[in-house]
Design a protein around this motif. Structure first.
Motif, PDB file in Angstrom:
ATOM      1  N   GLY A  44       0.746  -1.157  -0.003  1.00 45.88           N
ATOM      2  CA  GLY A  44      -0.056   0.081  -0.041  1.00 45.88           C
ATOM      3  C   GLY A  44       0.893   1.202  -0.129  1.00 45.88           C
ATOM      4  O   GLY A  44       0.308   2.148  -0.464  1.00 45.88           O
ATOM      5  N   THR A  45       2.175   1.397   0.654  1.00 40.97           N
ATOM      6  CA  THR A  45       2.892   2.535   0.643  1.00 40.97           C
ATOM      7  C   THR A  45       4.185   2.417   0.215  1.00 40.97           C
ATOM      8  O   THR A  45       4.924   3.446  -0.277  1.00 40.97           O
ATOM      9  CB  THR A  45       3.001   2.853   2.161  1.00 40.97           C
ATOM     10  OG1 THR A  45       3.685   1.953   2.773  1.00 40.97           O
ATOM     11  CG2 THR A  45       1.653   3.146   2.579  1.00 40.97           C
ATOM     12  N   GLN A  46       4.610   1.381  -0.231  1.00 38.85           N
ATOM     13  CA  GLN A  46       5.943   1.042  -0.932  1.00 38.85           C
ATOM     14  C   GLN A  46       6.122   0.635  -2.467  1.00 38.85           C
ATOM     15  O   GLN A  46       4.823   0.096  -2.825  1.00 38.85           O
ATOM     16  CB  GLN A  46       6.762   0.371  -0.215  1.00 38.85           C
ATOM     17  CG  GLN A  46       7.206   1.018   1.473  1.00 38.85           C
ATOM     18  CD  GLN A  46       7.874   0.288   2.415  1.00 38.85           C
ATOM     19  OE1 GLN A  46       8.848  -0.449   1.964  1.00 38.85           O
ATOM     20  NE2 GLN A  46       8.084   0.790   3.459  1.00 38.85           N
ATOM     21  N   THR A  47       7.063   0.326  -2.802  1.00 36.70           N
ATOM     22  CA  THR A  47       7.172  -0.441  -4.272  1.00 36.70           C
ATOM     23  C   THR A  47       6.387  -1.560  -4.447  1.00 36.70           C
ATOM     24  O   THR A  47       6.518  -2.525  -3.641  1.00 36.70           O
ATOM     25  CB  THR A  47       8.476  -0.515  -4.491  1.00 36.70           C
ATOM     26  OG1 THR A  47       9.284   0.966  -4.446  1.00 36.70           O
ATOM     27  CG2 THR A  47       8.851  -0.882  -5.893  1.00 36.70           C
ATOM     28  N   GLU A  48       5.741  -1.792  -5.475  1.00 40.69           N
ATOM     29  CA  GLU A  48       5.147  -3.116  -5.704  1.00 40.69           C
ATOM     30  C   GLU A  48       6.071  -3.798  -6.489  1.00 40.69           C
ATOM     31  O   GLU A  48       6.917  -3.359  -7.172  1.00 40.69           O
ATOM     32  CB  GLU A  48       3.798  -2.672  -6.683  1.00 40.69           C
ATOM     33  CG  GLU A  48       3.162  -3.905  -7.009  1.00 40.69           C
ATOM     34  CD  GLU A  48       1.855  -3.833  -8.054  1.00 40.69           C
ATOM     35  OE1 GLU A  48       0.884  -4.471  -7.827  1.00 40.69           O
ATOM     36  OE2 GLU A  48       2.057  -2.861  -8.706  1.00 40.69           O
ATOM     37  N   LEU A  49       6.060  -5.044  -6.220  1.00 41.20           N
ATOM     38  CA  LEU A  49       7.047  -6.155  -6.827  1.00 41.20           C
ATOM     39  C   LEU A  49       6.384  -7.065  -7.706  1.00 41.20           C
ATOM     40  O   LEU A  49       5.194  -7.657  -7.170  1.00 41.20           O
ATOM     41  CB  LEU A  49       7.951  -6.848  -5.776  1.00 41.20           C
ATOM     42  CG  LEU A  49       9.004  -7.511  -6.595  1.00 41.20           C
ATOM     43  CD1 LEU A  49      10.296  -7.510  -5.829  1.00 41.20           C
ATOM     44  CD2 LEU A  49       8.978  -9.130  -6.450  1.00 41.20           C
ATOM     45  N   ILE A  50       6.517  -7.147  -9.095  1.00 40.68           N
ATOM     46  CA  ILE A  50       5.938  -8.062  -9.841  1.00 40.68           C
ATOM     47  C   ILE A  50       6.700  -8.997 -10.688  1.00 40.68           C
ATOM     48  O   ILE A  50       7.980  -8.754 -10.955  1.00 40.68           O
ATOM     49  CB  ILE A  50       5.424  -6.971 -11.029  1.00 40.68           C
ATOM     50  CG1 ILE A  50       4.427  -5.913 -10.637  1.00 40.68           C
ATOM     51  CG2 ILE A  50       4.482  -7.819 -12.235  1.00 40.68           C
ATOM     52  CD1 ILE A  50       4.345  -4.944 -11.657  1.00 40.68           C
ATOM     53  N   LEU A  51       6.272 -10.377 -10.794  1.00 38.80           N
ATOM     54  CA  LEU A  51       6.934 -11.525 -11.255  1.00 38.80           C
ATOM     55  C   LEU A  51       6.238 -11.835 -12.579  1.00 38.80           C
ATOM     56  O   LEU A  51       4.974 -12.161 -12.344  1.00 38.80           O
ATOM     57  CB  LEU A  51       7.244 -12.661 -10.211  1.00 38.80           C
ATOM     58  CG  LEU A  51       7.799 -12.349  -9.074  1.00 38.80           C
ATOM     59  CD1 LEU A  51       7.860 -13.693  -8.145  1.00 38.80           C
ATOM     60  CD2 LEU A  51       9.022 -11.877  -9.255  1.00 38.80           C
ATOM     61  N   ARG A  52       6.696 -11.995 -13.517  1.00 38.65           N
ATOM     62  CA  ARG A  52       6.171 -12.511 -14.924  1.00 38.65           C
ATOM     63  C   ARG A  52       7.058 -13.422 -15.600  1.00 38.65           C
ATOM     64  O   ARG A  52       8.032 -13.414 -15.414  1.00 38.65           O
ATOM     65  CB  ARG A  52       5.888 -11.132 -15.846  1.00 38.65           C
ATOM     66  CG  ARG A  52       5.116 -10.280 -15.285  1.00 38.65           C
ATOM     67  CD  ARG A  52       4.699  -9.185 -16.387  1.00 38.65           C
ATOM     68  NE  ARG A  52       4.222  -9.096 -17.538  1.00 38.65           N
ATOM     69  CZ  ARG A  52       2.868  -9.462 -17.786  1.00 38.65           C
ATOM     70  NH1 ARG A  52       2.182  -9.583 -16.669  1.00 38.65           N
ATOM     71  NH2 ARG A  52       2.656 -10.051 -18.902  1.00 38.65           N
TER      72      ARG A  52
END
Length: 134
Positions: A44-52
């Motif tokens: 909610g407040t920090q960097t989102e991490l995405i795996l693809r």
């Protein structure tokens, strides 16, 4: 405002990567969001991490030290928390690159560990308090 909005990583096998990343990110307070072609974690407040998944399967793993990804350091609240997160990562299948210890070459307060997943992606758990907080 966060310095980085999101960080996207390509992994060879998303379900296997989830098995390694989810325990660590959950322990850091992130919530997982499954998608049709990948997964992400946010708090909610920090960097989102995405795996693809990769566009070209079989092109991994990443090799540390080559041009590209080096590592992602998570700001951790205490040396004990570094130790705890390091253990969670190892239990989830990460490989220890450097066990938790002081790094006086960075500064006399820097306590960290480094782990790497099956894709060659390296993260660091770093306790680096301001000089006056020590």
């Amino acid at each position: 405002m966060a310095l980085i909005d999101h960080l996207g990583l390509t992994v060879e096998d998303v379900p296997s990567a989830i098995a390694q990343w989810d325990p660590v990110l959950t322990a850091l307070g992130y919530i997982r969001h499954d998608a049709e072609v990948g997964v992400s974690w946010s708090n909610g407040t920090q960097t989102e991490l995405i795996l693809r998944p990769p566009r070209e399967p079989g092109t991994g793993p990443h090799v540390h030290g080559r041009v590209g990804w080096q590592h992602l350091a998570f700001d951790i609240a205490s040396p004990e928390e570094v130790d705890r997160l390091h253990g969670i990562a190892l239990d989830a299948g990460w490989i220890a690159v450097r066990d938790p210890k002081l790094y006086p070459r960075f500064n006399d307060r820097y306590y960290a560990s480094f782990v790497e997943d099956a894709n060659g992606i390296r993260i660091e758990f770093a306790y680096n308090p301001p000089r006056d907080a020590h």
